[in-house]
Design a protein around this motif. Structure first.
Motif, PDB file in Angstrom:
ATOM      1  N   THR A  90       0.828  -1.180   0.000  1.00  8.44           N
ATOM      2  CA  THR A  90       0.000   0.000   0.000  1.00  8.44           C
ATOM      3  C   THR A  90       0.873   1.244   0.000  1.00  8.44           C
ATOM      4  OG1 THR A  90      -1.875   1.058   1.040  1.00  8.44           O
ATOM      5  CG2 THR A  90      -0.200   0.196   2.494  1.00  8.44           C
ATOM      6  N   SER A 124      -2.856  -5.488  -2.210  1.00 11.71           N
ATOM      7  CA  SER A 124      -1.953  -4.984  -1.191  1.00 11.71           C
ATOM      8  C   SER A 124      -2.312  -5.658   0.123  1.00 11.71           C
ATOM      9  CB  SER A 124      -2.112  -3.463  -1.087  1.00 11.71           C
ATOM     10  OG  SER A 124      -1.401  -2.956   0.025  1.00 11.71           O
ATOM     11  N   ASP A 125      -1.474  -5.423   1.128  1.00  9.12           N
ATOM     12  CA  ASP A 125      -1.792  -5.940   2.459  1.00  9.12           C
ATOM     13  C   ASP A 125      -2.338  -4.848   3.375  1.00  9.12           C
ATOM     14  OD1 ASP A 125       0.497  -4.504   2.776  1.00  9.12           O
ATOM     15  OD2 ASP A 125       1.687  -6.115   3.664  1.00  9.12           O
ATOM     16  N   GLN A 126      -2.603  -3.662   2.794  1.00  9.62           N
ATOM     17  CA  GLN A 126      -3.187  -2.545   3.535  1.00  9.62           C
ATOM     18  C   GLN A 126      -4.245  -1.879   2.654  1.00  9.62           C
ATOM     19  OE1 GLN A 126      -2.440  -1.638   6.728  1.00  9.62           O
ATOM     20  NE2 GLN A 126      -1.010  -3.353   6.855  1.00  9.62           N
ATOM     21  N   PRO A 161      -7.851  -4.375   1.427  1.00 15.57           N
ATOM     22  CA  PRO A 161      -6.729  -5.144   0.868  1.00 15.57           C
ATOM     23  C   PRO A 161      -7.132  -6.562   0.485  1.00 15.57           C
ATOM     24  CG  PRO A 161      -6.531  -5.048   3.243  1.00 15.57           C
ATOM     25  CD  PRO A 161      -7.702  -4.170   2.878  1.00 15.57           C
ATOM     26  N   THR A 163      -5.538  -9.165   0.986  1.00 22.11           N
ATOM     27  CA  THR A 163      -5.206 -10.120   2.052  1.00 22.11           C
ATOM     28  C   THR A 163      -6.348 -10.312   3.036  1.00 22.11           C
ATOM     29  OG1 THR A 163      -4.047  -8.292   3.151  1.00 22.11           O
ATOM     30  CG2 THR A 163      -2.702  -9.866   1.908  1.00 22.11           C
ATOM     31  N   ASP A 164      -7.368  -9.464   3.001  1.00 20.13           N
ATOM     32  CA  ASP A 164      -8.579  -9.718   3.793  1.00 20.13           C
ATOM     33  C   ASP A 164      -9.330 -10.931   3.266  1.00 20.13           C
ATOM     34  OD1 ASP A 164      -8.039  -7.516   5.335  1.00 20.13           O
ATOM     35  OD2 ASP A 164      -9.767  -6.329   4.655  1.00 20.13           O
ATOM     36  N   PRO A 188      -5.390 -14.420   2.204  1.00 22.56           N
ATOM     37  CA  PRO A 188      -4.312 -14.008   3.119  1.00 22.56           C
ATOM     38  C   PRO A 188      -2.898 -14.289   2.619  1.00 22.56           C
ATOM     39  CG  PRO A 188      -6.066 -15.123   4.312  1.00 22.56           C
ATOM     40  CD  PRO A 188      -6.368 -15.310   2.867  1.00 22.56           C
ATOM     41  N   ASP A 189      -2.731 -15.284   1.756  1.00 22.99           N
ATOM     42  CA  ASP A 189      -1.384 -15.659   1.308  1.00 22.99           C
ATOM     43  C   ASP A 189      -1.002 -15.028  -0.025  1.00 22.99           C
ATOM     44  OD1 ASP A 189      -1.029 -17.269   3.555  1.00 22.99           O
ATOM     45  OD2 ASP A 189      -1.981 -18.988   2.572  1.00 22.99           O
ATOM     46  N   ILE A 249       2.933 -10.187  -2.176  1.00 20.76           N
ATOM     47  CA  ILE A 249       2.987  -8.733  -2.276  1.00 20.76           C
ATOM     48  C   ILE A 249       4.370  -8.305  -2.771  1.00 20.76           C
ATOM     49  CG2 ILE A 249       2.743  -6.558  -1.015  1.00 20.76           C
ATOM     50  CD1 ILE A 249       0.170  -8.238  -1.116  1.00 20.76           C
TER      51      ILE A 249
END
Length: 342
Positions: free
Chosen positions: A5, A226-228, A240, A242-243, A246-247, A250
């Protein structure tokens, strides 16, 4: 392929030291216009940021810089044109660095790699999964369930197989274990517009290509790779990926201008100076990034190469994992067993 992010990447960027000032050498004084071939259609992410940076360089060099859109074969046609052009410093290209570095893996350009280019990075971009405003899909979980149930009935508008959007949906399909039907356009901008118009059911192109359509309520953003969360000016935060997955891997996706190896030394030395003094301090480029969901992250030379390699490795090895490679990543010096350079 996912991305950091804006906040996370900006923090990472600030941790890097700025490249040292270039060694003294003869200054290049071009005597005619310079062409930058953008191997994608007008309005896409590459085209946008190139048209922001080109005037900065033009003013510093005292010569016009002409941005030429030459789409085809997921950017390979225009890129090959630059590789074939005389190495006199008057023909450059612009792209996502991961494309230029992996065209040999995908079989679109034979025998080319990252070190065929002098690298000048400007921003990092992030793909967003969006649907038309009137879509039946209200969130990413609904879309994911539809992909799993309906597969190739779901059409995805992208700029082609090796475009950022093409790589994004390939990664999503791999991680989410679903199939889809890609509809390719001449650039990310046209793909996003076509999706907003209902020609495709989904797009996975970059935030900068979708920002105005999201702000204007023509596209509904479901997830950012993204993870954010991602904040685009004038729109709600985008959750994101990843919600939901999760894997999902990135890696920051950097864009910039690239000059082919073999040009006179003074071209590179002069460009290094301009990039450090002008582009890396450009308010126009910073404002463009902040408005459109990109990350202001200019660098050049070895520092730029260092920043680029994680996404190059990720894309090359992802092609191997998904069975879409034509040539093994080892042909461009990447060991996918260790996810590192050989």
């Amino acid at each position: 392929m996912g991305l950091m992010t804006k906040a996370a990447l900006a923090a990472a960027v600030s941790a890097y030291a700025i490249s040292a000032a270039p060694a003294l050498a003869q200054e290049w004084q071009p005597d005619r216009p310079i062409n930058i071939i953008v191997p994608w259609g007008a309005g896409g992410s590459t085209d946008q940021v190139t048209r922001v940076t080109a005037p900065i360089i033009s003013e510093a060099l005292g010569q016009p810089i002409v941005v030429v859109n030459q789409p085809g074969a997921s950017g390979a046609v225009g890129t090959q044109e630059v590789l074939n052009a005389p190495k006199d410093g008057y023909t450059w290209t612009a792209n996502a660095i991961a494309n230029n570095a992996t065209y040999t893996v995908t079989g679109l350009i034979p025998d080319t790699k990252i070190d065929d280019w002098h690298i000048y990075l400007s921003v990092a971009n992030v793909p967003v999964v969006s649907v038309p405003a009137d879509s039946e899909f209200k969130d990413f979980n609904e879309l994911l369930a539809a992909f799993k149930e309906r597969g190739t009935e779901i059409t995805v508008g992208t700029a082609g197989v090796t475009s950022s959007g093409g790589m994004a949906i390939a990664g999503l399909g791999h991680e989410g274990d679903f199939e889809y039907r890609m509809v390719a356009y001449d650039g990310g901008g046209p793909a996003a517009i076509a999706t907003a118009s209902g020609e495709a059911m989904v797009t996975t192109q970059l935030a900068v290509e979708q920002a105005e359509l999201i702000r204007g309520g023509r596209l509904r953003a479901l997830a950012v790779l993204s993870d954010q969360p991602l904040q685009i000016e004038g729109a709600d935060p985008i959750p994101p990926i990843t919600d939901f997955l999760p894997d999902f891997p990135i890696a920051a996706d950097y864009f910039g201008i690239f000059i082919p190896n073999g040009v006179p030394e003074e071209v590179v030395t002069t460009m290094n100076r301009i990039w450090e003094e002008k582009v890396m301090n450009s308010d126009a480029l910073r404002e463009y990034a902040e408005k459109n969901g990109a990350v202001f992250a200019p660098s050049y030379g070895e520092e730029a190469r260092k920043r680029a390699m994680p996404v190059v490795i990720e894309e090359a090895c992802s092609a191997e994992e998904r069975g879409t490679m034509v040539n093994d990543p080892s042909t461009i010096g990447i060991d996918c067993d260790t996810k590192s350079e050989m």
